[in-house]
Design a protein around this motif. Structure first.
Motif: not given
Length: 940
Positions: A423-432, A532-533, A558-567
């Motif tokens: 929930g605190e991850a902002v960007s795709a790099r943060d998700v990774m 796909c992860c 992961i899918a939800q976090a990545l969707a927010r991060a890509r936006m």
């Protein structure tokens, strides 16, 4: 790519490192052959050879290895042997054209490099034959010399060959051996003569009747593979005045083969120089066979085996035993001085077993390889034996079961913490980063790959632990291509591959080097592209039902976090692109200044920050402007765009700096409330070096003088735009030729951990030094300053800018000026001055139009304005003609009627010039007109 081309593509140091690795474990003769092959390949040679000579007293030069042509063809060429002997005697690289006769005479180039043994003696020569008489290139000769140095060092310090023969030391098994025949010898170093007694001759298999005997008689029986090492040992013993001892293989004249061991000592003269060497030689063949037979059973047994005596000294260790104890040839070393001394409680258990004289067994973890062993201690007469059985796999299985039980209890808390972190991850790099740090370790995974679909093609969002070749292959695939990855993307069903045996040979995952198991988890979010992860494992990984369930559940997080991060990433990319569109991409190339700039975008995704511009003015003057808008968002963006457009427009009207800032201040008041805007506007005149600047709340500029000293202008700026009340203060200074005029925003100076004073001191330190002389030097200085002031880890909060301009005066011979009288004759004088000056500048083609321009402008002054009148010509990118007067009246082009006698002067000026205009000065105005120089693109 051919082997030699690939080998030449790397550096000399890297090539020798690869050569050393390839020659590991090879004999000396194999090393010489391998190095010769590399030399022949590197020089594209026809053939190559290595000759070796013995120590002092040996005159023969032996061909030990050859490549290309048969050795008989090479050894028969007398001129080749002469050239090789010359390289050997001179001790330097020699190249000489020679004639090669292989049925048809041809001229080839022989390049020979000595294999140096000591400072004044060469062990041998490495030589190659290249087609034609051309000399080899310098880089080829350099590699050949480096290769010769490496070969020499390799042969002088041969690698130890592992094997059982080095484990049984003299003094143990030898005591049980039968007596061997021993002979003695004496070598006269000065004459080269050698005396062997009859037992020595019998050991070597030399017929006593073949006297006299020389070093060459002995060298002929040494095995060719051992000869370089044996000769080097003799040379080293003589040079170091030390004991000579070596074992080697012998090929006796009667055809028999055996092992010999020789030992000798030097006899020195009164001056301390060696004159003789005396020693013994004996046959060690039977001893070697006996030792190898006795040791082989223990040497290669599955478990480690170590034997110590009553004083805890090692008397035997097999290969695994030496590995555990951390060394080679451990005979005589005390056990507790080795790795065993660092094993907790091992010494106490050994002491108890030795004291009780009863066997003992226990488990322990060895410190060097972290593996678990069952140790069996068995007392023997005068010592103790150790047996080490590797039980690591059993121990790991027990540990894995315990870990699985603990993981079950901790999984709920872990999942809750992971949800919060996502929930605190902002960007795709943060998700990774979250997946790499929080998801991979619990599953013992080592690789991560996130793939999405964009326009029916696969796109990699991020990857960890995967080779670049795999990533390129994935991005070349389309969704319609058949693979496990595309199946998961199309069906949304996870796939778990436990080993490579479950992969098709043509599948993408086959190219994933180093990985042997994969979990492919679909990332499905309604309204967003599918993804796909891929979580990868270095070892085959049998996925339990619990792991499959947990990973499938994690794919939703992961899918939800990545969707927010890509936006967020898309919005941030648009904001950054818009930020960069608000500032100029390329700075103009001007005679008066050479400028370089660095713009650091804001760290926040919203838009806002610094702006700058370099604006060319009339008479080669240059306007430098920099500003800063505090805050982020659309209002700030609009303010930046409007202020920059207004500043460029007002600069084109040739307004004085203080008047220009008055108009910008009025505009800032109208644009938006509560927006802080700073601005610094400066105009530099390259004909005089004068610089006039106006500052509205901006940090002061810095000047780097030609001697490298830095001056920060001590000026009190006016209030920020939108809050200031005119008039604005103008600061005038004269910049030396070649000085640097440095403009910057406060976000470059200040940060969360550094105040303005500390930032200015750091900036001054980075700027101190000789000013750059070229555009590339300016670019490097900008990079150094921005990196020193704002490392990559500290992005500017509002965007930061650094603008450095190197001032350049126009040459005195390119500027001409005259005073004219307030009289109608002034027009004629102006034409005379124009003709004379343009003739001196070789611009005769521009005389008619320039006379017309000067005459019309002077006539306008006489008719409509007042003096004093001055005429000035400037030769730069264009030819500039200026007429100044003391009137503030602005001339305008008007339409003249057919019968009007006047009113057409400015129309003529506009018609024959490239551009013209008016600028006001402190004591009047100046009307100027520009014409392109002959040969320039504008004149075409």
């Amino acid at each position: 790519m051919a082997i030699d081309d690939a080998f030449a593509a790397v550096s000399e140091e890297e090539r020798l490192r690869i050569l050393a690795a390839a020659c590991a474990g090879l004999s000396d003769i194999e090393v010489l052959q391998y190095a010769l092959d590399q030399a022949v390949a590197d020089l594209h040679a026809l053939s190559g050879m290595v000759h070796w000579r013995g120590p002092a007293g040996s005159q023969a030069l032996r061909l030990v290895v050859a490549a290309g042509l048969p050795p008989t063809d090479l050894s028969a060429q007398e001129d080749m042997r002469s050239a090789i002997s010359r390289a050997l005697d001179d001790g330097v690289l020699t190249f000489l054209p020679v004639t090669l006769d292989t049925g048809r005479a041809r001229t080839v180039m022989l390049t020979a490099v000595p294999l140096s043994g000591t400072s004044d003696t060469a062990l041998g020569v490495l030589s190659v034959l290249t087609d034609g008489p051309a000399e080899p290139p310098s880089e080829r000769r350099a590699f050949l010399q480096a290769l010769a140095s490496w070969v020499t060092e390799r042969c002088r310090t041969p690698e130890l060959v592992a094997g059982p023969s080095r484990l049984w030391q003299p003094g143990h098994l030898e005591k049980a051996m039968l007596a061997v025949k021993v002979g003695s010898w004496e070598w006269d170093i000065r004459t080269g003569e050698v005396y062997w007694d009859e037992p020595a001759l019998k050991v070597m298999g030399i017929d006593p009747a073949t006297a006299p005997h020389t070093l060459d008689s002995w060298a002929n029986i040494v095995h060719p593979e051992d000869l370089p090492r044996v000769m080097a040992a003799v040379q080293d013993a003589v040079r170091a005045k030390s004991l000579y001892e070596i074992g080697y293989r012998a090929c006796r004249p009667d055809g028999t083969f055996g092992w010999m061991h020789a030992r000798g000592r030097l006899i020195l003269d009164d001056d301390g120089e060696p004159i003789r060497m005396v020693g013994t030689i004996w046959d060690t063949t039977e001893g070697r066979v006996a030792r190898e037979s006795a040791a082989r059973a223990l040497q290669y047994m599955r478990d480690a085996f170590v034997m110590v005596d009553s004083q805890w000294r090692v008397i035997f260790a097999n290969l695994d035993g030496e590995r555990l104890l951390g060394g080679n040839d451990l005979h005589g070393d005390e056990l507790w001085d080795l790795v065993a001394g660092d094993v907790p409680d091992l010494r106490g258990r050994c002491l108890r077993a030795a004291a009780d004289r009863t066997p003992a067994g226990f488990d322990l973890q060895w410190p060097t390889d972290q593996r678990w062993y069952h140790v069996r201690l068995v007392p023997v007469p005068d010592g103790l034996t150790f047996y080490f059985a590797d039980i690591t796999e059993n121990h790991l299985r027990d540990a894995e079961r315990a870990a699985a039980e603990r993981a079950t209890a901790e999984r709920a808390a872990w999942t809750q913490e992971l949800t919060r972190t996502f929930g605190e991850a902002v960007s795709a790099r943060d998700v990774m980063r979250v997946i790499t740090e929080r998801v991979l370790p619990p599953f013992a995974a080592t690789g991560l790959l996130i793939v999405t679909v964009e326009h029916d093609r696969l796109h990699i969002v991020g990857a960890v632990g995967h080779p670049p070749g795999l990533l390129r292959r994935i991005e070349q695939h389309v969704l319609a291509d058949r693979s496990v990855l595309t199946d998961v993307l199309q069906t949304g069903v996870p796939a778990f591959i436990e080993s490579r045996d479950q992969c098709l040979d043509t599948d993408l995952l086959e190219a994933d080097a180093g990985m042997n198991a994969w979990a492919l988890l679909p990332l499905v979010v309604p309204g967003h592209p599918g993804g796909c992860c891929v979580i990868s494992f270095e070892r085959p990984h049998p996925f339990t039902g619990e792991e499959r369930t947990l990973l499938t559940a994690l794919s939703g997080l992961i899918a939800q976090a990545l969707a927010r991060a890509r936006m967020y990433d898309a919005e941030h990319a648009r904001a950054e692109q818009l930020q960069r569109l608000l500032v100029p991409h390329d700075l103009p190339s001007l005679p008066g200044v050479t400028a370089a700039v660095r713009y650091l975008a804001a760290g926040a995704p919203e838009i806002g920050g610094a702006w700058y511009d370099v604006i060319p003015l009339s008479a080669e003057r240059v306007a430098l402007v920099i500003g800063d808008v505090k805050g982020h968002g659309v209002p700030q963006t609009a303010t930046i765009g409007r202020l920059r457009t207004a500043a460029r427009t007002l600069a084109g009207l040739e307004l004085p700096p203080d008047d220009l800032l008055v108009h910008l201040n009025d505009l800032a008041k109208e644009l938006a409330d509560h927006i802080n805007v700073t601005c610094l506007y400066a105009v530099y005149d390259p004909t005089s070096g004068d610089c006039a600047l106006v500052n509205a709340g901006h940090p002061p500029p810095a000047v780097v003088h030609p001697d490298g000293t830095v001056q920060v202008l001590d000026s009190s700026p006016d209030l920020r735009l939108g809050t200031a009340e005119p008039p604005f203060s103008t600061v005038e200074l004269c910049l030396p030729d070649g000085a640097l005029f440095v403009l910057y925003t406060d976000d470059l100076i200040e940060s969360g951990t550094r105040g303005m004073d500390d930032g200015m001191a750091r900036l001054t330190g980075l700027l101190t030094g000789a000013p750059p002389r070229s555009r590339s030097d300016l670019d490097r200085l900008c990079d150094d300053v921005t990196h020193g002031m704002r490392p990559v880890r500290q992005p500017a909060s509002d965007g930061a800018a650094l603008l450095i301009a190197r001032t350049q005066r126009l040459a005195a011979e390119d500027v001409a000026s005259w005073s004219l009288p307030e009289d109608p004759i002034a027009a004629g004088q102006a034409r005379d001055h124009v003709r004379e000056q343009l003739a001196a500048w070789y611009l005769d083609d521009l005389v008619p139009t320039t006379e017309l321009i000067a005459s019309e402008l002077v006539a306008n002054v006489i008719r409509h304005a007042k003096g004093p009148i001055r005429l000035r010509l400037l030769r730069s990118r264009t030819l500039v003609c200026e007429v100044s007067d003391g009137s503030q009246t602005t001339p305008r082009i008007r339409r003249a009627a057919e019968m009007d006698e006047g009113g057409r002067g400015l129309q003529l000026v506009a018609a024959v010039s490239q551009r013209w205009g008016t600028r006001f000065t402190a004591d009047g105005k100046c009307i100027w007109a520009e014409q392109p120089l002959p040969g320039s693109p504008a004149a075409a």
